[in-house]
Each structure stands twice: as C-alpha cells, then as structure tokens.
Enzyme design. Sequence first.
Site, mmCIF file in Angstrom:
data_model
loop_
_atom_site.group_PDB
_atom_site.id
_atom_site.type_symbol
_atom_site.label_atom_id
_atom_site.label_comp_id
_atom_site.label_asym_id
_atom_site.label_seq_id
_atom_site.Cartn_x
_atom_site.Cartn_y
_atom_site.Cartn_z
ATOM 1 C CB THR A 17 -0.893 0.051 1.421
ATOM 2 O OG1 THR A 17 -0.087 0.176 2.494
ATOM 3 C CG2 THR A 17 -1.758 -1.161 1.133
ATOM 4 N N GLY A 18 0.174 2.247 -0.653
ATOM 5 C CA GLY A 18 0.887 3.564 -0.553
ATOM 6 C C GLY A 18 2.023 3.711 -1.613
ATOM 7 C CB ILE A 25 9.330 4.101 1.629
ATOM 8 C CG1 ILE A 25 10.371 4.909 2.232
ATOM 9 C CG2 ILE A 25 9.646 2.555 2.137
ATOM 10 C CD1 ILE A 25 10.431 5.196 3.515
ATOM 11 N N GLY A 26 7.226 3.093 -0.777
ATOM 12 C CA GLY A 26 6.557 1.991 -1.131
ATOM 13 C C GLY A 26 6.744 1.547 -2.823
ATOM 14 C CB SER A 161 6.811 7.200 12.232
ATOM 15 O OG SER A 161 7.644 8.606 12.701
ATOM 16 C CE1 TYR A 170 3.212 9.156 9.444
ATOM 17 C CE2 TYR A 170 4.904 9.847 10.689
ATOM 18 C CZ TYR A 170 4.442 9.156 9.929
ATOM 19 O OH TYR A 170 5.268 8.293 9.074
#
Length: 259
Positions: A17-18, A25-26, A161, A170
């Site tokens: 995903t993403g 990064i995805g 993170s 986040y």
Amino acid sequence: MTPGQDSPPARPLALVTGVGRTVGIGSAVARRLAASGWDVAFTYWTPYDARMEWGVEPGAADTVLASLAGHGARSVAVEADLEDPAAPARVLDTVEERLGGVSALVMCHCESVDSGLLETTVESFDRHFAVNARATWQLVREFGLRFRGEHGTGRIIALTSDHTVGNLPYGASKGALDRIVLSAARELAHLGVTANTVNPGPVDTGWMSERTRAECAGRTPLGRLGAPDDTADLVDFLCSARGRWVNGQLLTSDGGISA
C-alpha cells in the site's frame, strides 16, 4: 518451454500500500519484491499527493507497473481511499480477482500532516487515525481471514514512526498501528503468519529541506541520509524465507537516528 519440461514455480503475491510516487518507500519496496520473485499489487491515492507540498506525480502508477513487469512480475495498481472503511475489503477483492491470494501485506500508506498538540484539528486527528490505524487493522483483518498460503509463508509488515513532537496526529496514530500489527504476530500465529513493524527513520523522498538533510545526515553513523532502498532491503529480507524467524518486532532501518 520444451515438451515435458516442468513449469516455472508460481510467484508469491505481495500487496504493497502507499505507492503514490516513484521516489517513495512504497515504490522501492514494490520494485525490490518484484526483483526477488514476487508478483506485486499496490495501492495509491492521488488526492492525498495533491494535498501535499510535493503534488501529484503524473503517470507514477504506470511507471511503477512498467518497472515491475521488467522484473517479470504480474502486477496491478488499485487506487483506493483508505479513509473509507469499505476500501480495505474492496482492495483485497480486486487483487484476488486479478492476481490471486496475497501472501505478504506490506503497508506503506499514511496520512501525514505536520501539526502539534495545540493546533491539530479534530478533522485532521480523525483522518490520521482512520488511515494509519483503522485501515491498517482492516487490512490485517482481511488478510488474516483470507490467507490460504502454506504455513510459515505469510508476512505482514507495516511502516511506523516515533515522531511525535510537532507531528502529533501522525505519531499517535502510528503508535496505534504498532499495537495492531504486533498483536497480529500472536493472533495469526496459527496461520504461520509473521507480523512486524519497521521504522525507516528520516528518509529523503523529496520532502526534506536543506537544513533537515544536513541535520539528519550529521547525526547518523554513516553520515548520510536514509534512502527508500534501505527500507526496501529490510522488507525484502522479512518477506523472504530467511526472515521467517523474525516476528512481533519493531525494527529500525534508520542508521542509528530517531526522527
């Protein structure tokens, strides 16, 4: 192939995903898995990139699809708004219909808008938890309900993170993500599915200022910034047979620096 010759072994299928930008990064994870012998389905959500300072990268999904095909992978791109509670099941339905059952779920998607404790809005807070925590739980749940692979071959990996100061919604939603994924390491053990989280640390995918680049590079043992391929290397290992004994861990590929 000559008559009587065995067919090549089927490639396992990963859902990443993403994958909204070719420099993210995805997309690095998707390419690395394809190079390692996986078929790859991936999701992206253009309106998210449109809201961010880097903007939409035209044709990114097609470019990623072409790179995966170059590694011999079957692939499919699915545009999905993971803030929608119905999206995770729809994504798995589409992927299964097009490519078959998923053996590895690698979650690189996120909602990430910088804001601190005092200025974060309720709307933003709820969106972060919907995308980063709730969608993660729903994807993991769908994966667990549908997994039919050989015992010991299933993989769940999510990017996390430890950033919280000035990045409250986040960081808080990523903390919830950690608990969801680590619980899957125990609750899906009967399926032979491993579940781990990976903290990439500060990776330069085009969002860093010159000051941020210099500060982060100066605090790492190697004196350089993280790159998407650094995280892809770790994900590739965890998805391989060599990574089958790593389970229920929060791993870091940040070069010895916390964000």
